[in-house]
Design an enzyme around this catalytic site. Sequence first.
Site, mmCIF file in Angstrom:
data_model
loop_
_atom_site.group_PDB
_atom_site.id
_atom_site.type_symbol
_atom_site.label_atom_id
_atom_site.label_comp_id
_atom_site.label_asym_id
_atom_site.label_seq_id
_atom_site.Cartn_x
_atom_site.Cartn_y
_atom_site.Cartn_z
ATOM 1 C CE LYS A 149 -4.296 1.165 2.123
ATOM 2 N NZ LYS A 149 -5.026 1.510 0.914
ATOM 3 C CD GLU A 182 -7.017 -3.382 -6.157
ATOM 4 O OE1 GLU A 182 -7.524 -3.570 -5.048
ATOM 5 O OE2 GLU A 182 -5.876 -2.925 -6.304
HETATM 6 N N1 PXG Z 1 -7.727 -1.681 -3.282
HETATM 7 C C1 PXG Z 1 -6.964 -0.594 -3.217
HETATM 8 C C2 PXG Z 1 -6.066 -0.255 -4.353
HETATM 9 C C3 PXG Z 1 -6.991 0.201 -2.065
HETATM 10 O O1 PXG Z 1 -6.221 1.268 -1.983
HETATM 11 C C4 PXG Z 1 -8.641 -1.303 -1.129
HETATM 12 C C5 PXG Z 1 -8.535 -2.045 -2.280
HETATM 13 C C6 PXG Z 1 -9.511 -1.801 -0.014
HETATM 14 O O2 PXG Z 1 -8.718 -2.340 1.029
HETATM 15 P P1 PXG Z 1 -9.190 -2.282 2.550
HETATM 16 O O3 PXG Z 1 -8.042 -2.865 3.308
HETATM 17 O O4 PXG Z 1 -9.406 -0.846 2.880
HETATM 18 O O5 PXG Z 1 -10.414 -3.082 2.651
HETATM 19 C C7 PXG Z 1 -7.865 -0.134 -1.005
HETATM 20 C C8 PXG Z 1 -7.994 0.696 0.239
HETATM 21 C C9 PXG Z 1 -8.179 6.730 1.020
HETATM 22 C C10 PXG Z 1 -8.394 5.499 0.272
HETATM 23 O O6 PXG Z 1 -8.414 7.800 0.485
HETATM 24 C C11 PXG Z 1 -7.807 4.297 0.643
HETATM 25 C C12 PXG Z 1 -8.010 3.172 -0.096
HETATM 26 C C13 PXG Z 1 -8.777 3.251 -1.210
HETATM 27 C C14 PXG Z 1 -9.363 4.469 -1.573
HETATM 28 C C15 PXG Z 1 -9.167 5.588 -0.831
HETATM 29 O O7 PXG Z 1 -7.788 6.630 2.184
HETATM 30 N N2 PXG Z 1 -7.411 1.975 0.259
#
Ligand code: PXG
Length: 292
Positions: A149, A182
């Site tokens: 991430k 995704e």
């Molecule tokens: N895919 C991607 C590429 C992400 O960045 C998720 C899936 C979902 O993962 P989680 O662990 O949250 O169930 C993410 C999550 C933000 C933000 O602005 C963060 C994400 C996605 C969109 C916005 O904080 N991360």
Amino acid sequence: MKIWLDGNLVDESEAKISVFDHGLLYGDGIFEGIRFYNGRIFRLEQHIRRLFDSARAIIIDMPWTQEEVCRYTCETCAANGLTDGYIRLVVTRGPGELGLNPYLCPKPSMFIIASTIKLYPDEHYEKGLSIITCATRRPTPGALMPQVKSLNYLNNIMAKVEAIQANALEAVMLNEQGYVAECTGDNLFLVKDGKLLTPLIKDGALDGITRHAIMDLAQDLGVPVHECSLTRYDIFTADECFLTGTAAEVIPVVSLDRRVIGTGKPGPLTKKFLESFHQLVMSTGTPIASNV
Ligand code: PXG
């Protein structure tokens, strides 16, 4: 608003990082987005474990333990008097010389923001999202490991721009082989013949915490889950589709590229998962007060 920055809770106006920070100069860093509900942080330890895995993968030597980072996160929520909201935790390579070499950055920086986030208007949780497939591909594991991430979100941002320009709120990203990875900030699930299908991590999905929560709930509900390579065909022919993510939570999808999925309305299993997820987040998690 109080921000946790390198060991201190400081006022928002004082929370500044250097223009020589490699997180800014090169996107050299990692982050987590974490939600808290009802005074409890949902799956905090899992988020922090993923943060440390991301750090390990890009050779950031964390000067804090996982327990300390959990405590600082709780302290940030408490300092802002929040019981419900969204945490953005960022670790950067820290300030250093100009030039890519990360070994010239003596110490990583960390900051924690406890605030709120709203990705989609409420009506979409009831009526479902219409999404598109974008041309921007998810980077291959040989380019940028998709599990990390990292602070390199340009791919996802360009994909999001394609969605917005097409009047959609989200975009499905395919990998180089054309398999579904995704969406730009959410994982994707399909319902087909009473089973739950979701792309493999090795097809380019982020190992989402919400994705795991849904898989746990599926087990409780007796719904079989298959992680497998999926194409747009599988989405077009699915009975139901929904997205999961910390920010998005669980949101139904009712069309892809203007083609209706299933009945064109959020399906019964999607609604069941949405409801069970809300029960789960309201009744579990690390109490903020227990850790400050
Ligand atoms: N895919 C991607 C590429 C992400 O960045 C998720 C899936 C979902 O993962 P989680 O662990 O949250 O169930 C993410 C999550 C933000 C933000 O602005 C963060 C994400 C996605 C969109 C916005 O904080 N991360």
